[in-house]
Design a protein around this motif. Structure first.
Motif, PDB file in Angstrom:
ATOM      1  N   ALA A   1       0.842  -1.211   0.124  1.00 51.63           N
ATOM      2  CA  ALA A   1      -0.019  -0.105  -0.069  1.00 51.63           C
ATOM      3  C   ALA A   1       0.738   1.381   0.039  1.00 51.63           C
ATOM      4  CB  ALA A   1      -1.150   0.022   1.207  1.00 51.63           C
ATOM      5  N   THR A   2       2.085   1.220   0.585  1.00 48.80           N
ATOM      6  CA  THR A   2       2.809   2.224   0.886  1.00 48.80           C
ATOM      7  C   THR A   2       4.250   2.190  -0.102  1.00 48.80           C
ATOM      8  OG1 THR A   2       3.985   1.296   2.620  1.00 48.80           O
ATOM      9  CG2 THR A   2       2.075   2.649   3.053  1.00 48.80           C
ATOM     10  N   ASP A   3       4.141   1.469  -0.997  1.00 45.73           N
ATOM     11  CA  ASP A   3       5.202   1.147  -1.916  1.00 45.73           C
ATOM     12  C   ASP A   3       6.554   0.973  -0.990  1.00 45.73           C
ATOM     13  OD1 ASP A   3       6.849   0.913  -4.186  1.00 45.73           O
ATOM     14  OD2 ASP A   3       7.221   3.267  -4.389  1.00 45.73           O
TER      15      ASP A   3
ATOM     16  N   GLY B   1      -8.313  -0.024  -3.209  1.00 46.92           N
ATOM     17  CA  GLY B   1      -8.949   1.106  -3.610  1.00 46.92           C
ATOM     18  C   GLY B   1      -9.282   2.214  -2.745  1.00 46.92           C
ATOM     19  N   GLU B   2      -9.030   1.831  -1.425  1.00 49.45           N
ATOM     20  CA  GLU B   2      -9.420   2.882  -0.343  1.00 49.45           C
ATOM     21  C   GLU B   2      -7.879   3.324   0.108  1.00 49.45           C
ATOM     22  OE1 GLU B   2     -12.389   3.673   1.314  1.00 49.45           O
ATOM     23  OE2 GLU B   2     -13.279   2.478  -0.118  1.00 49.45           O
TER      24      GLU B   2
END
Length: 314
Positions: A27-29, A48-49
């Motif tokens: 999600a945060t790379d 997608g959130e």
């Protein structure tokens, strides 16, 4: 030890989403600096959130205990958590608040300046949030680090209180370990370690001064905003105080419409919050009532519009 901590956290958070560590890394790379919001908080996308993901060591437990007991529209909502026993990290996953900290809107030169009505609405929003944790949470909660960088603004510029990392459940305690942010710390806490809801009231008074003046809580040479604010409002003549206030306040407020009466009323609330004797500071119930009565009438500031300050009953 890790097993015990995990059991405590899981017991605390049985009603939240449990995220996997791989999920948050993706999600945060990989917790890339490009995703960093501030401090140790990252912006991340899961299914997608969008979320704000706070990376913490195991001292997260106290914050979790408080967060699972509070639920209010003017507090940033905890959505879920993640435990990474290998790295001994805990990740708290919050709703993402689009417009970021109030601090940036007041003090960064490249941001759009806030109108007085928006500033007043923000003040009412966070006053309602503090009233909730002071009066309705059981046990009561003292935030202990209330400041403009811990006030987040959503897409509609409505305010939410964030960061309960050093918050305290229960009131009227004494601590030898003084924590907080210089410029916002109440004198009785700094001197004697007294923890009570009235220390949040003091910090709220400083935030009101920031909203009115556009100045930071402490300047580059160490001058405290609350000390200068008190000097501005010394004396009994409303007209003299109003003229001083006009010279001191944020010039951006002049670009919109507001009444001098509203400014004087809010300044009066701020000064009441900053009383050196905590027992003489108003409660957040009193403050919410006073601010709602200070709702701006939309008149232009002029020398003819000098109002008398609202007095908060103690």
């Amino acid at each position: 030890m890790v097993v015990n901590l995990m059991a405590n956290v899981l017991d605390c958070l049985d009603k939240y989403i449990i995220f996997g560590i791989e999920e948050l890394i993706e999600a945060t790379d990989g917790f890339n600096g490009n995703c960093l919001i501030q401090g140790s908080v990252y912006k991340g996308f899961v299914d997608g959130e969008v979320y704000a993901i706070k990376k913490m060591k195991w001292n997260a437990y106290e914050e979790l205990k408080i967060l699972q007991k509070v639920n209010h529209g003017n507090l940033v909502k905890l959505e879920g958590f993640c435990i990474d026993p290998e790295e001994a990290n805990c990740y708290l996953v919050y709703e993402y608040v689009e417009n970021g900290p109030l601090y940036l809107w007041l003090h960064e030169s490249n941001t759009e300046k806030l109108s007085w009505k928006t500033r007043l609405r923000i003040a009412v929003d966070v006053a309602n949030g503090l009233q909730y944790i002071h009066e309705h949470a059981r046990p009561r909660v003292v935030h202990k680090d209330f400041k403009t960088s811990n006030i987040l603004l959503d897409s509609n510029m409505r305010a939410k209180i964030a960061n309960f990392g050093i918050a305290k459940s229960g009131c009227n305690a004494i601590t030898m370990h003084i924590v907080g942010t210089q410029g916002y710390i109440a004198p009785e806490y700094l001197a004697d370690g007294v923890v009570s809801t009235k220390m949040d009231v003091f910090s709220f008074g400083v935030v009101l001064l920031e909203l009115i003046s556009g100045k930071e809580s402490i300047d580059e040479v160490g001058n405290l905003l609350w000390a200068s604010g008190i000097r501005i409002f010394e004396g009994k003549e409303a007209e003299v105080k109003a003229k001083r206030l006009k010279e001191w306040m944020d010039e951006a407020i002049f670009e919109g419409t507001c009444s001098m009466e509203s400014l004087m009323n809010v300044m009066s609330v701020a000064i009441a919050c900053l009383h050196r004797d905590p027992s003489k500071r108003p409660s957040m119930v009193d403050i919410v009532y006073a601010l709602c009565k200070s709702d701006d009438m939309g008149f232009d500031i002029s020398d003819d519009g000098l109002g008398t300050p609202l007095v908060i009953a103690r």
